[in-house]
Design a protein around this motif. Sequence first.
Motif, PDB file in Angstrom:
ATOM      1  N   GLU A 288      15.253 -17.080 -19.327  1.00 22.09           N
ATOM      2  CA  GLU A 288      14.988 -15.782 -19.943  1.00 22.09           C
ATOM      3  C   GLU A 288      14.058 -15.052 -18.982  1.00 22.09           C
ATOM      4  OE1 GLU A 288      12.552 -13.778 -23.630  1.00 22.09           O
ATOM      5  OE2 GLU A 288      13.351 -15.798 -23.925  1.00 22.09           O
ATOM      6  N   VAL A 289      14.392 -13.817 -18.657  1.00 22.24           N
ATOM      7  CA  VAL A 289      13.599 -13.041 -17.706  1.00 22.24           C
ATOM      8  C   VAL A 289      12.973 -11.854 -18.413  1.00 22.24           C
ATOM      9  CG1 VAL A 289      13.672 -11.634 -15.607  1.00 22.24           C
ATOM     10  CG2 VAL A 289      15.013 -13.763 -15.744  1.00 22.24           C
ATOM     11  N   GLU A 290      11.653 -11.751 -18.284  1.00 20.87           N
ATOM     12  CA  GLU A 290      10.874 -10.623 -18.810  1.00 20.87           C
ATOM     13  C   GLU A 290      10.249  -9.922 -17.611  1.00 20.87           C
ATOM     14  OE1 GLU A 290       9.851  -9.691 -22.130  1.00 20.87           O
ATOM     15  OE2 GLU A 290      11.138 -11.154 -23.132  1.00 20.87           O
ATOM     16  N   VAL A 291      10.747  -8.741 -17.304  1.00 20.76           N
ATOM     17  CA  VAL A 291      10.219  -7.981 -16.180  1.00 20.76           C
ATOM     18  C   VAL A 291       9.033  -7.154 -16.670  1.00 20.76           C
ATOM     19  CG1 VAL A 291      10.727  -6.231 -14.429  1.00 20.76           C
ATOM     20  CG2 VAL A 291      12.509  -7.879 -15.118  1.00 20.76           C
ATOM     21  N   LEU A 292       7.913  -7.281 -15.999  1.00 22.04           N
ATOM     22  CA  LEU A 292       6.729  -6.492 -16.320  1.00 22.04           C
ATOM     23  C   LEU A 292       6.939  -5.105 -15.712  1.00 22.04           C
ATOM     24  CD1 LEU A 292       4.441  -9.452 -15.655  1.00 22.04           C
ATOM     25  CD2 LEU A 292       4.193  -8.048 -17.717  1.00 22.04           C
ATOM     26  N   ALA A 293       7.413  -4.172 -16.527  1.00 19.66           N
ATOM     27  CA  ALA A 293       7.810  -2.851 -16.030  1.00 19.66           C
ATOM     28  C   ALA A 293       6.662  -2.101 -15.359  1.00 19.66           C
ATOM     29  CB  ALA A 293       8.389  -2.018 -17.171  1.00 19.66           C
ATOM     30  N   ASP A 294       5.439  -2.380 -15.773  1.00 18.85           N
ATOM     31  CA  ASP A 294       4.284  -1.716 -15.152  1.00 18.85           C
ATOM     32  C   ASP A 294       3.703  -2.529 -13.992  1.00 18.85           C
ATOM     33  OD1 ASP A 294       3.326  -3.671 -16.906  1.00 18.85           O
ATOM     34  OD2 ASP A 294       1.828  -2.386 -17.842  1.00 18.85           O
ATOM     35  N   CYS A 295       4.435  -3.566 -13.586  1.00 22.09           N
ATOM     36  CA  CYS A 295       4.007  -4.424 -12.472  1.00 22.09           C
ATOM     37  C   CYS A 295       5.073  -4.563 -11.396  1.00 22.09           C
ATOM     38  CB  CYS A 295       3.650  -5.820 -12.988  1.00 22.09           C
ATOM     39  SG  CYS A 295       2.201  -5.890 -14.037  1.00 22.09           S
ATOM     40  N   VAL A 296       6.059  -3.677 -11.405  1.00 21.92           N
ATOM     41  CA  VAL A 296       7.093  -3.678 -10.370  1.00 21.92           C
ATOM     42  C   VAL A 296       7.223  -2.271  -9.802  1.00 21.92           C
ATOM     43  CG1 VAL A 296       8.392  -5.633 -11.309  1.00 21.92           C
ATOM     44  CG2 VAL A 296       8.995  -3.314 -12.025  1.00 21.92           C
ATOM     45  N   THR A 297       7.528  -2.207  -8.521  1.00 22.09           N
ATOM     46  CA  THR A 297       7.721  -0.921  -7.877  1.00 22.09           C
ATOM     47  C   THR A 297       8.512  -1.104  -6.586  1.00 22.09           C
ATOM     48  OG1 THR A 297       6.636   1.145  -7.218  1.00 22.09           O
ATOM     49  CG2 THR A 297       5.547  -0.901  -6.565  1.00 22.09           C
ATOM     50  N   SER A 298       8.893   0.019  -6.026  1.00 22.57           N
ATOM     51  CA  SER A 298       9.607   0.065  -4.749  1.00 22.57           C
ATOM     52  C   SER A 298       9.009   1.191  -3.925  1.00 22.57           C
ATOM     53  CB  SER A 298      11.102   0.332  -4.979  1.00 22.57           C
ATOM     54  OG  SER A 298      11.708  -0.717  -5.703  1.00 22.57           O
ATOM     55  N   ARG A 299       9.502   1.361  -2.713  1.00 19.51           N
ATOM     56  CA  ARG A 299       8.999   2.459  -1.896  1.00 19.51           C
ATOM     57  C   ARG A 299       9.282   3.810  -2.541  1.00 19.51           C
ATOM     58  NH1 ARG A 299      12.269   1.047   2.871  1.00 19.51           N
ATOM     59  NH2 ARG A 299      13.088  -0.403   1.353  1.00 19.51           N
ATOM     60  N   THR A 300      10.381   3.900  -3.299  1.00 20.08           N
ATOM     61  CA  THR A 300      10.685   5.148  -4.004  1.00 20.08           C
ATOM     62  C   THR A 300      10.862   4.871  -5.492  1.00 20.08           C
ATOM     63  OG1 THR A 300      13.100   4.971  -3.813  1.00 20.08           O
ATOM     64  CG2 THR A 300      11.921   6.033  -1.969  1.00 20.08           C
ATOM     65  N   ALA A 301      10.526   5.860  -6.300  1.00 20.93           N
ATOM     66  CA  ALA A 301      10.690   5.739  -7.756  1.00 20.93           C
ATOM     67  C   ALA A 301      12.167   5.548  -8.106  1.00 20.93           C
ATOM     68  CB  ALA A 301      10.121   6.976  -8.449  1.00 20.93           C
ATOM     69  N   GLY A 302      13.051   6.190  -7.360  1.00 22.88           N
ATOM     70  CA  GLY A 302      14.482   6.059  -7.614  1.00 22.88           C
ATOM     71  C   GLY A 302      14.971   4.634  -7.454  1.00 22.88           C
ATOM     72  N   ASN A 303      14.557   3.967  -6.393  1.00 22.39           N
ATOM     73  CA  ASN A 303      14.963   2.573  -6.196  1.00 22.39           C
ATOM     74  C   ASN A 303      14.360   1.665  -7.251  1.00 22.39           C
ATOM     75  OD1 ASN A 303      16.794   2.654  -4.052  1.00 22.39           O
ATOM     76  ND2 ASN A 303      15.169   2.691  -2.528  1.00 22.39           N
ATOM     77  N   ARG A 304      13.142   1.948  -7.682  1.00 24.76           N
ATOM     78  CA  ARG A 304      12.533   1.182  -8.771  1.00 24.76           C
ATOM     79  C   ARG A 304      13.405   1.298 -10.021  1.00 24.76           C
ATOM     80  NH1 ARG A 304       9.702   2.267 -13.333  1.00 24.76           N
ATOM     81  NH2 ARG A 304       8.252   0.675 -14.038  1.00 24.76           N
ATOM     82  N   GLU A 305      13.795   2.513 -10.346  1.00 25.62           N
ATOM     83  CA  GLU A 305      14.595   2.748 -11.548  1.00 25.62           C
ATOM     84  C   GLU A 305      15.957   2.063 -11.477  1.00 25.62           C
ATOM     85  OE1 GLU A 305      15.290   3.684 -15.320  1.00 25.62           O
ATOM     86  OE2 GLU A 305      13.378   3.926 -14.294  1.00 25.62           O
ATOM     87  N   VAL A 306      16.612   2.133 -10.323  1.00 25.75           N
ATOM     88  CA  VAL A 306      17.901   1.459 -10.153  1.00 25.75           C
ATOM     89  C   VAL A 306      17.736  -0.044 -10.343  1.00 25.75           C
ATOM     90  CG1 VAL A 306      19.723   0.883  -8.491  1.00 25.75           C
ATOM     91  CG2 VAL A 306      18.950   3.244  -8.710  1.00 25.75           C
ATOM     92  N   GLY A 307      16.696  -0.612  -9.766  1.00 31.18           N
ATOM     93  CA  GLY A 307      16.442  -2.045  -9.923  1.00 31.18           C
ATOM     94  C   GLY A 307      16.230  -2.431 -11.374  1.00 31.18           C
TER      95      GLY A 307
ATOM     96  N   GLU B  50       0.803  -1.224   0.000  1.00 33.05           N
ATOM     97  CA  GLU B  50       0.000   0.000   0.000  1.00 33.05           C
ATOM     98  C   GLU B  50       0.838   1.278   0.000  1.00 33.05           C
ATOM     99  OE1 GLU B  50      -2.540  -0.412   3.400  1.00 33.05           O
ATOM    100  OE2 GLU B  50      -3.354  -2.313   2.683  1.00 33.05           O
ATOM    101  N   ILE B  51       2.119   1.184   0.433  1.00 32.33           N
ATOM    102  CA  ILE B  51       2.938   2.401   0.557  1.00 32.33           C
ATOM    103  C   ILE B  51       3.989   2.561  -0.534  1.00 32.33           C
ATOM    104  CG2 ILE B  51       2.578   2.557   3.047  1.00 32.33           C
ATOM    105  CD1 ILE B  51       5.576   1.573   3.294  1.00 32.33           C
ATOM    106  N   VAL B  52       4.116   1.579  -1.416  1.00 34.60           N
ATOM    107  CA  VAL B  52       5.103   1.691  -2.480  1.00 34.60           C
ATOM    108  C   VAL B  52       4.674   2.747  -3.503  1.00 34.60           C
ATOM    109  CG1 VAL B  52       6.060  -0.635  -2.257  1.00 34.60           C
ATOM    110  CG2 VAL B  52       4.057  -0.250  -3.732  1.00 34.60           C
ATOM    111  N   ASP B  53       5.627   3.214  -4.278  1.00 31.18           N
ATOM    112  CA  ASP B  53       5.372   4.217  -5.305  1.00 31.18           C
ATOM    113  C   ASP B  53       4.355   3.682  -6.316  1.00 31.18           C
ATOM    114  OD1 ASP B  53       6.073   6.781  -6.521  1.00 31.18           O
ATOM    115  OD2 ASP B  53       7.018   5.581  -8.100  1.00 31.18           O
ATOM    116  N   GLU B  54       3.362   4.491  -6.647  1.00 29.01           N
ATOM    117  CA  GLU B  54       2.316   4.129  -7.612  1.00 29.01           C
ATOM    118  C   GLU B  54       1.606   2.824  -7.246  1.00 29.01           C
ATOM    119  OE1 GLU B  54       3.083   4.676 -11.765  1.00 29.01           O
ATOM    120  OE2 GLU B  54       4.738   6.047 -11.367  1.00 29.01           O
ATOM    121  N   SER B  55       1.329   2.651  -5.977  1.00 27.23           N
ATOM    122  CA  SER B  55       0.740   1.418  -5.446  1.00 27.23           C
ATOM    123  C   SER B  55      -0.516   0.976  -6.193  1.00 27.23           C
ATOM    124  CB  SER B  55       0.425   1.600  -3.963  1.00 27.23           C
ATOM    125  OG  SER B  55      -0.287   0.494  -3.475  1.00 27.23           O
TER     126      SER B  55
END
Length: 179
Positions: A122-141, A20-25
């Motif tokens: 093979e890994v396909e990350v769903l970019a619109d289905c991952v997040t972190s508490r901050t947008a910056g950490n999401r981007e680094v990941g 509930e508290i992550v960026d763009e929850s």
Amino acid sequence: MLKKEETVLVLIDIQGKLAEIVDESAFVINNIANIVQGAKVLELPILWLEQYPKGLGHTVEEIAQYLEGEQPIEKITFSAYDNEEFVTKLEATGRKTVLIAGIETHICVYQTAAHLLDMGYEVEVLADCVTSRTAGNREVGIQKMLQLGANMTSVEMCLFEIQQIAKGDAFKAISKIIK
């Protein structure tokens, strides 16, 4: 190209107050609910993980409601691949392409993706289905996963890529999900 018979969906730690508290929850939870529904339509196996549910709580209801009949895999490791039950169930699918959704991008999602890539998946990350508490950490990941060789996709892109044809009951069902 993603192929139905080669793909498995992995859901990582979309739980409790953290979800509930992550960026763009709300945006991410809605997208994960959509990918779960689409995976069900396409009959993709779904592996569902929860990080220490006794402490962090269970998967949010907006997603769990679509996982009836499935059981979460409990873990205490950041990487799902460090969990024996996960590895056993993943290998049992016989599939080598992993769609990943979940939180947090820079910790559990990243470490799972790194392990999977090391193990030849093979890994396909769903970019619109991952997040972190901050947008910056999401981007680094996301950047680190790209550097390791992961691919990025989105809910709509991967569902239609797997579907491949704009007709039939599955196409109609997917179209309703993403609208």
